[in-house]
Design an enzyme around this catalytic site. Sequence first.
Site, short mmCIF file in Angstrom:
data_model
loop_
_atom_site.label_atom_id
_atom_site.label_comp_id
_atom_site.label_asym_id
_atom_site.label_seq_id
_atom_site.Cartn_x
_atom_site.Cartn_y
_atom_site.Cartn_z
CB THR A 20 -0.94 -0.03 1.23
OG1 THR A 20 -1.76 -1.19 1.13
CG2 THR A 20 -1.82 1.20 1.31
CE1 TYR A 33 -6.08 -0.22 -0.19
CE2 TYR A 33 -3.96 -0.43 -1.28
CZ TYR A 33 -4.78 -0.68 -0.20
OH TYR A 33 -4.28 -1.39 0.86
CB THR A 99 0.92 -3.48 6.47
OG1 THR A 99 -0.39 -3.56 5.90
CG2 THR A 99 1.45 -2.08 6.30
CG ASP A 100 -2.17 -7.55 4.14
OD1 ASP A 100 -2.47 -6.68 4.98
OD2 ASP A 100 -2.87 -7.81 3.14
CE LYS A 172 -2.49 -4.85 8.42
NZ LYS A 172 -2.68 -4.87 6.96
CD GLU A 287 1.12 -28.01 28.14
OE1 GLU A 287 0.35 -27.15 28.61
OE2 GLU A 287 0.77 -28.89 27.35
C1 SIN Z 1 -0.85 -3.04 2.95
O1 SIN Z 1 0.23 -2.84 2.45
O2 SIN Z 1 -1.23 -2.37 3.93
C2 SIN Z 1 -1.81 -4.09 2.53
C3 SIN Z 1 -1.46 -4.75 1.24
C4 SIN Z 1 -0.15 -5.45 1.28
O3 SIN Z 1 0.20 -6.05 2.29
O4 SIN Z 1 0.53 -5.41 0.24
#
Ligand code: SIN
Length: 331
Positions: A20, A33, A99-100, A172, A287
């Site tokens: 993103t 997007y 971010t994924d 995340k 454990e």
């Molecule tokens: C993002 O970047 O926030 C979501 C899509 C991705 O991980 O490429």
Amino acid sequence: MARGRGMTDPRILVLATGGTIAGQAGDAMRADYRPGQIGIGAYLEQAHALGIAAQFTGRQIANIGSEDIDASIWSRLYAEIDLAMRDEGIDAIIVTHGTDTAEETAFLLDLTLPSTKPVVLVGAMRPADAVGYDGMRNFANAVRVAGDPEAAGRGVLVVMGDRVHSARDVRKAQTRATEAFRGFPRESVAIVTPSRLDWFGAPWRVDEPARLEFLPLPEVPILAVYAGMSAAAAERQLAGDPPGIVVSGLGEGNMPDPVRQVLLRHARRGCLVVRASRTDEGLVDREPQDDANGFVAARALGVPKARMLTALLLANGIADPVEAQHFFDER
Ligand code: SIN
């Protein structure tokens, strides 16, 4: 391409993979997007136009949504950073990433690179043409972190919002919020703005060599445990006798007894079985029965990172649960 600034500015290699942070909607009001649209050349032009001071060398490794990250991209990323680590003309490395799966890439690099130069992953939650785009702010923060020699000796770092997280801690935790990442057990290791950086404590991995070798990863399934799960349902998820299994367990890595019996069978054939938790965060401690069962406790690692470590241990020929446990215990 290299872009010159002041001679004292940090020399930063920027490896772009998409996400993103390089995404576009085509219209500030659109909900949907496409990630991975802007090339690294155009991105660094914009960064310079805003006054972000560094001598950048940009390289496009991929331009994808990070759900499509794969072994060949990881391998190129690793090779580029490994070279840069030994290049006296480069002070630090930034990786722009979706971010994924940022936590998986960051942790893989954290485990396989020496901690001698800063390596910083950065992403964004809003595409570049959205109202309130967070990517350039995050990038400016990442430059601030990468340009600080104090950033070395902390392993790979992830910058999101005004927080700096260690790759080992970060996950995340939000689907949309711009402060989408949390750290556990350390919430964050620094607070950053484009003009200021405050570390919480000294580097803890000064000049440490790579912990494991970067090698092709075997397929390690995640067993998603749920209340009332049967042995047959567990076996269906584990077809093909994998070399390792990460259990996304209940609470502190628990499972119904029929599922435990299935996992015992796999452990006895030499499969590395790691108990992690499906909860948002928390420790999964050893454990008493783990010794007899031959199971490993994921400790502070969440399921995706426990899976990454398990696969990398197996790639490095480590399938013994006692030896494997040490890698889950360390910080
Ligand atoms: C993002 O970047 O926030 C979501 C899509 C991705 O991980 O490429």
